[in-house]
Motif scaffolding. Structure first.
Motif, PDB file in Angstrom:
ATOM      1  N   PRO A   1      -2.322 -12.048  -0.760  1.00  0.00           N
ATOM      2  CA  PRO A   1      -2.648 -11.615  -2.111  1.00  0.00           C
ATOM      3  C   PRO A   1      -3.217 -12.771  -2.939  1.00  0.00           C
ATOM      4  O   PRO A   1      -2.771 -13.908  -2.825  1.00  0.00           O
ATOM      5  N   VAL A   2      -4.212 -12.456  -3.735  1.00  0.00           N
ATOM      6  CA  VAL A   2      -4.871 -13.474  -4.550  1.00  0.00           C
ATOM      7  C   VAL A   2      -4.447 -13.280  -5.999  1.00  0.00           C
ATOM      8  O   VAL A   2      -4.476 -12.161  -6.499  1.00  0.00           O
ATOM      9  N   PRO A   3      -4.050 -14.335  -6.690  1.00  0.00           N
ATOM     10  CA  PRO A   3      -3.613 -14.182  -8.079  1.00  0.00           C
ATOM     11  C   PRO A   3      -4.794 -13.996  -9.017  1.00  0.00           C
ATOM     12  O   PRO A   3      -5.035 -14.816  -9.919  1.00  0.00           O
TER      13      PRO A   3
ATOM     14  N   GLY B   1       0.456 -13.441  -6.691  1.00  0.00           N
ATOM     15  CA  GLY B   1      -0.567 -12.761  -5.902  1.00  0.00           C
ATOM     16  C   GLY B   1      -0.249 -11.281  -5.769  1.00  0.00           C
ATOM     17  O   GLY B   1      -1.102 -10.421  -5.987  1.00  0.00           O
ATOM     18  N   VAL B   2       1.009 -10.984  -5.426  1.00  0.00           N
ATOM     19  CA  VAL B   2       1.437  -9.597  -5.274  1.00  0.00           C
ATOM     20  C   VAL B   2       1.278  -8.849  -6.603  1.00  0.00           C
ATOM     21  O   VAL B   2       0.790  -7.723  -6.634  1.00  0.00           O
ATOM     22  N   VAL B   3       1.660  -9.509  -7.703  1.00  0.00           N
ATOM     23  CA  VAL B   3       1.546  -8.886  -9.019  1.00  0.00           C
ATOM     24  C   VAL B   3       0.095  -8.497  -9.288  1.00  0.00           C
ATOM     25  O   VAL B   3      -0.200  -7.382  -9.718  1.00  0.00           O
ATOM     26  N   ALA B   4      -0.810  -9.430  -9.007  1.00  0.00           N
ATOM     27  CA  ALA B   4      -2.231  -9.174  -9.285  1.00  0.00           C
ATOM     28  C   ALA B   4      -2.737  -7.970  -8.504  1.00  0.00           C
ATOM     29  O   ALA B   4      -3.607  -7.243  -8.966  1.00  0.00           O
ATOM     30  N   GLU B   5      -2.177  -7.736  -7.320  1.00  0.00           N
ATOM     31  CA  GLU B   5      -2.634  -6.614  -6.505  1.00  0.00           C
ATOM     32  C   GLU B   5      -2.190  -5.271  -7.059  1.00  0.00           C
ATOM     33  O   GLU B   5      -2.927  -4.300  -6.970  1.00  0.00           O
ATOM     34  N   VAL B   6      -0.960  -5.187  -7.566  1.00  0.00           N
ATOM     35  CA  VAL B   6      -0.413  -3.848  -7.795  1.00  0.00           C
ATOM     36  C   VAL B   6      -0.014  -3.514  -9.231  1.00  0.00           C
ATOM     37  O   VAL B   6       0.138  -2.341  -9.554  1.00  0.00           O
ATOM     38  N   ALA B   7       0.150  -4.510 -10.120  1.00  0.00           N
ATOM     39  CA  ALA B   7       0.763  -4.203 -11.413  1.00  0.00           C
ATOM     40  C   ALA B   7      -0.245  -3.697 -12.434  1.00  0.00           C
ATOM     41  O   ALA B   7      -1.434  -3.995 -12.364  1.00  0.00           O
ATOM     42  N   ASP B   8       0.251  -2.879 -13.382  1.00  0.00           N
ATOM     43  CA  ASP B   8      -0.552  -2.490 -14.530  1.00  0.00           C
ATOM     44  C   ASP B   8      -0.239  -3.380 -15.728  1.00  0.00           C
ATOM     45  O   ASP B   8      -1.119  -3.763 -16.478  1.00  0.00           O
TER      46      ASP B   8
ATOM     47  N   ARG C   1      -8.462  -7.057  -6.234  1.00  0.00           N
ATOM     48  CA  ARG C   1      -8.520  -5.627  -5.921  1.00  0.00           C
ATOM     49  C   ARG C   1      -9.878  -5.221  -5.367  1.00  0.00           C
ATOM     50  O   ARG C   1     -10.004  -4.171  -4.748  1.00  0.00           O
TER      51      ARG C   1
ATOM     52  N   LYS D   1       0.841  -1.202   0.000  1.00  0.00           N
ATOM     53  CA  LYS D   1       0.000   0.000   0.000  1.00  0.00           C
ATOM     54  C   LYS D   1       0.874   1.250   0.000  1.00  0.00           C
ATOM     55  O   LYS D   1       0.625   2.200  -0.739  1.00  0.00           O
TER      56      LYS D   1
END
Lengths: 342, 331, 332
Positions: B261-263, A220-227, B269, A199
């Motif tokens: 985090p979930v893929p 998982g981290v990628v899905a949260e923050v990446a464009d 989101r 965040k």
């Protein structure tokens, strides 16, 4: 969107006694200010090597680097690969900054937090030592460290892992860089602290309008923050696309395999994980043809044994969606549904 | 119902910390594990999750008596093994085995794979039917290693293969219980699934019980039947996997799950996110009342004074919270 | 921090006391009789007993120890009646062979040994650290190989050979006046004369130590260079010069401080071989003469104790300095 960083055909190899290690091979990508590009891959995929090359942090004695990494600065474009070491050094911290995986070992144990941040500030600003410490305190406050006035005088060992990563972020951002490379910034942290740091990175990106390259193995981290996402395998980008395309329309068998092999906390039905068999090839003796072929379950569908003989190009199959695979779009659609991917 | 393979009753493990130096003054007590109850039945997997400092690893090691418990009982197949000496434990060692996080550090680099696996027979003075060599080959094959590589050394294998060696060694004596301490967290994503599937298969085949210690909730969710959530040495919540993940009742569990985090970008989101403030308090100096009160988003005065007891709220589900979340009805 | 200091100081005093007691006990059980050695072969038992009394050896060892400790604080009387004489405090004893208070002997020898040690110390630190840093920065290049050769040479050559070689060279090229050699010149009167007097002994001692320090510095610098926080320093945009001076050296040299302190303290107890080769009247010569020629017990006890005290005290100083350098130690 005009890119801030343009990496073109970047190749990094390390000569060793056992042979040439091709750590990163013909890598090209761009990232614009305000955008987050995730570079995903397993260990040895070349994701860190690539970003260290952009930062000019490889020793020129031990690494052979070719290609370009062009920063579009207000003063004009500059290629950090061909520029002199001194010129690249003057970009570090100011135009591009980097934070690392292990905040435990990434801060100097003998200097106070304030000294370390003030040192970075003093490189590009004129002012007294006290000004530097004042600026460091402001930065600590900005990244959410409680009692910054007191903590600025403390030493790294007095901080927890999450707090140290905040300190690293404060230090990286003290000169308002246009590009931030975050190399596995949350891998060493607990999951509740990870979400705090992710965040914070998002907030800081907005505040400073930065281009962010997030290097991680965690989908998982990628899905949260990446464009946008680059998936790397054995030194090469195998797929590159907008975030939703990667997750909902993956185009490379490796990406498809990865997504199906990870357990998900949001799926309670007891499905068996679909593991990718085998292991990545050695970077010293890469196989002919596609590096993923030996682990790919679809390579027989490609005629003339092309997967074994011909390295596939990174083709733009749909707009903005690149994939390095010989399979046709129809075959891939079948592959996706076979693998149970959505 | 059959008797549990392992039962823990009020298990505690406290470490005394000293200042070092010649005077060695006692500085304090770290309550690494402060009262854990659990039951593992044959063929069952109990997942033990928590962040660093939660005491989950200490539980695993105390179960195998690598640490002497401070208080409480360890009951293995109906027998109290709490007070057993090292010597008395020896015959039981073949029944309970451990898989470690770092497969490289836990394998002697100077021994071949064959010697590493064979040593387990030697220590217990057991000769398997068909001879040791044939058994080693069979085990290697079973865990997905090429039996022809029996004379290779650990460094000649990749991380995933080394973990397979660790697994082969653990199952060699056909144990009833395996304590797996972060067995896949050092492995690459594509290799993790291979090892998780192997553990799944072996459980089916040998009716093994696992105590699966891990910080990665996605993996724990996948492999466990029951899950125990620990925080600063205490059990916060304990439930069947489905109940716990579908409807976490403890505010900590809920925050922990929401932080994973979930893929899946759209779903991920859109999720409700509870971001906990701050860090885990020092286990040397835990907060009074509920240990979670310093980071809890539902904290009330009562939480700072009164320690919530771990109470059973439904069959197989216990909870230590004064103000639990409402249960989400099953759809 | 103050509490820590007080605790360490108390511990240091305790160690010194224990060491001094052990020294007394060891010499008490040795099968040598200093009283017997005071006079020739035909000595009558009566004379021996009288001397034993004068030496103060006719009382039990704990009483001897008590008198010794007392003598450190108040003037000490020897003998009685007309033959009585005293050594002023702090009295380390009286040497009957040399007819001198031991304190006087030590006071004469200490400046020599101290001069030898301090000069050699700075010389070897200078050589060792610079060569080590150069070798690390030019890893694999000719500078590295040359320094490795120097290390092998310096470590394998014993001091008694290197010292004699240096002495012979100096004599051959008339850099030393053989008559003046070893004469004590105070650095406060003539700094140049002092340095001239010591330069070759310094070189002799420094050669051996510098080799060890070169190797140690090289490996520490290399190890520190690969630390994550050094990569962080470069990522900030610091120049190589600053990275080396401020970030690498601070961490790489901290452990060197520990051994350097102890090596220095060890030398303060006397550099026996070097002092003998260059005819320097320091503590090393004082003690070796006391052991080999006369079995001069008071001198032996005093020099042994002094050497041990130097090491223990220096150990304390090093720890304090370390706490100053490394903040992680400070809190403990």
């Amino acid at each position: 969107m005009k890119p801030f960083l343009e990496v073109k055909n970047l190749t990094v190899s390390f000569p060793t006694e056992d042979g040439l290690v091709r750590a990163s091979n013909d890598v090209s990508f761009t990232v614009a200010r305000g955008e987050t590009l995730a570079v995903v891959g397993e260990s040895g995929s070349g994701k860190s090597v690539t970003s260290l090359a952009v930062m000019g942090l490889h020793s020129r004695r031990s690494a052979n680097i070719s290609g370009q990494a062009i920063l579009h600065l207000p003063t004009g474009p500059m290629d950090t690969i061909s520029a002199t070491p001194e010129a690249v050094r003057k970009l570090r911290g100011k135009s591009m900054a980097m934070i690392f995986q292990d905040p435990m070992s990434a801060l100097h144990p003998y200097y106070s937090i304030g000294d370390q941040i003030a040192e970075a500030w003093a490189l590009y600003n004129k002012g007294s030592k006290a000004d530097g410490i004042r600026r460091a305190t402001e930065m600590l406050e900005l990244v959410g460290i409680p009692e910054p006035g007191k903590r600025v005088r403390e030493f790294p060992h007095q901080f927890s892992g999450g707090m140290r990563q905040r300190v690293m972020i404060a230090m990286a951002l003290v000169n308002n860089p246009s590009l931030l490379i975050a190399d596995e910034p949350t891998t060493a942290l607990d999951v509740t602290v990870q979400s705090q740091i992710l965040k914070l990175l998002k907030d800081m990106q907005k505040e400073f309008n930065m281009a962010v390259i997030l290097i991680t193995h965690d989908l998982g981290v990628v899905a949260e923050v990446a464009d946008r996402v680059c998936v790397m395998y054995a030194g090469k980008i195998v797929e590159q696309a907008e975030i939703n395309d990667i997750y909902y329309k993956p185009d490379h068998p490796y990406t498809i395999g990865l997504l199906n092999s990870i357990p998900r906390v949001d799926q309670l039905e007891g499905r068996r994980l679909q593991a990718i068999p085998g292991q990545p090839p050695s970077l010293i003796s890469l196989p002919k043809g596609c590096a993923f072929r030996s682990r790919c379950s679809f390579s027989e569908q490609v005629p003339d044994n092309r997967c074994a003989t011909e390295v596939p190009d990174l083709n733009e199959k749909l707009e903005g969606h690149f994939s390095r695979c010989h399979l046709t779009e129809t075959q891939l659609t079948r592959a996706r549904s076979l693998a149970g991917s959505k | 119902m059959s008797q549990p393979v392992l039962k823990l009753e009020g298990l505690k493990k406290h470490f005394e910390s000293t200042s070092g130096g010649i005077f060695n003054k006692k500085k304090g007590v770290v309550k690494a594990v402060d009262g854990v109850d659990l039951e593992i039945f044959p063929g069952e997997t109990v997942g033990l999750v928590g962040e660093s400092g939660s005491g989950k690893t200490t539980v695993g090691r105390t179960v195998l008596k690598l640490y002497e418990p401070t208080e409480g009982k360890i009951i293995f197949e109906g027998n109290d093994i709490t007070g057993l000496t090292r010597k008395q434990m020896k015959p039981l060692r073949s029944q309970m085995q451990m898989i470690f996080q770092d497969p490289f550090a836990s394998l002697n680099p100077r021994q071949t794979v064959g010697a590493l696996i064979g040593a387990t027979f030697e220590i217990q003075k057991i000769t398997p039917p068909g001879g040791v060599e044939a058994e080693i080959a069979r085990l290697m094959e079973r865990v997905g290693l090429n039996p022809e590589h029996v004379n290779r050394y650990p460094h000649e294998f990749s991380g995933g293969q080394r973990q397979r060696i660790g697994v082969a060694r653990a199952i060699a004596l056909k144990p009833k219980l395996i304590v797996a301490d972060e067995p896949v967290s050092a492995l690459d994503v594509s290799i993790q699934a291979q090892v998780v599937n192997l553990l799944d298969d072996l459980q089916q085949e040998f009716n093994l019980s696992y105590l699966f210690v891990a910080h990665d909730l996605s993996v724990v969710q996948h492999i466990s039947d029951k899950v125990i959530v620990m925080y600063l040495g205490k059990v916060m919540e304990q439930a069947n996997k489905i109940d716990l993940f579908r409807s976490p009742r403890h505010p900590y569990t809920k925050a922990l799950l929401s932080a994973v985090p979930v893929p899946d970008p759209i779903k991920g989101r859109a999720r409700e996110r509870i971001i906990l403030e701050g860090d885990l308090p020092s286990p040397m100096n835990p907060p009074a009342g509920c240990v979670f009160n310093t980071r809890c988003w539902k904290v009330q005065d009562k939480c700072r004074i009164e320690v919530p007891e771990l109470l059973q709220i439904a069959p197989g589900q216990s909870l230590a919270c004064h103000f639990p979340e409402p249960a989400v009805p099953a759809i | 921090m103050l509490k820590y200091l007080a605790r360490r100081l108390a511990a240091t005093l305790m160690v010194i006391t224990l060491v001094s007691m052990s020294v007394f006990l060891i010499f008490d059980v040795l099968p040598m009789d200093p009283a017997r050695l005071t006079c020739g072969k035909g000595c009558s038992p009566a004379v021996i007993e009288a001397n034993r009394h004068r030496l103060g050896l006719d009382v039990p060892v704990q009483v001897q120890y008590g008198r010794f400790v007392k003598g450190l604080f108040v003037d000490r009387q020897y003998g009685d009646g007309a033959a009585a004489f005293s050594c002023p405090a702090p009295a380390f004893g009286y040497s009957f062979n040399r007819h001198e208070c031991v304190t006087t002997l030590i006071a004469d020898a200490l400046p020599v040994t101290f001069s030898l040690a301090i000069g050699a110390f700075f010389l070897w630190l200078l050589i060792g650290i610079s060569l080590g840093v150069i070798a690390a920065k030019r890893q694999g290049k000719w500078q590295d190989k040359a320094s490795t050769a120097f290390v092998l040479f310096g470590i394998s050559l014993p001091t008694f050979i290197s010292g004699i070689l240096i002495l012979l060279m100096a004599l051959k090229f008339r850099l030393i006046d053989p008559i003046e050699m070893g004469r004590w010149v105070s650095p406060f009167e003539s700094p140049i004369g002092w340095a001239k007097n010591f330069i070759f002994p310094w070189l002799t001692l420094a050669l051996a130590f510098a080799a060890t320090y070169t190797r140690f510095t090289r490996s520490n610098v290399l190890e520190t260079s690969s630390e994550d926080y050094i990569r962080t320093a470069r990522a900030k945009g610091l120049s190589e010069k600053v990275v080396l001076r401020k970030h690498i050296l601070r961490a790489a040299l901290a452990p060197i401080l520990t051994i350097a302190g102890l090596d220095f303290a060890g030398l303060l107890g006397g550099a026996i071989i070097t002092e003998n080769i260059f005819n320097l009247p320091g503590l090393g010569r004082l003690s070796i003469r006391a052991v080999l020629n006369d079995y001069d017990l008071p001198v032996i006890v005093a020099t042994t104790l002094l050497a041990a005290t130097f090491v223990v005290v220096m150990n304390l100083l090093v720890d304090i300095a370390y706490a100053y350098i490394d903040p992680r130690v400070r809190v403990a």
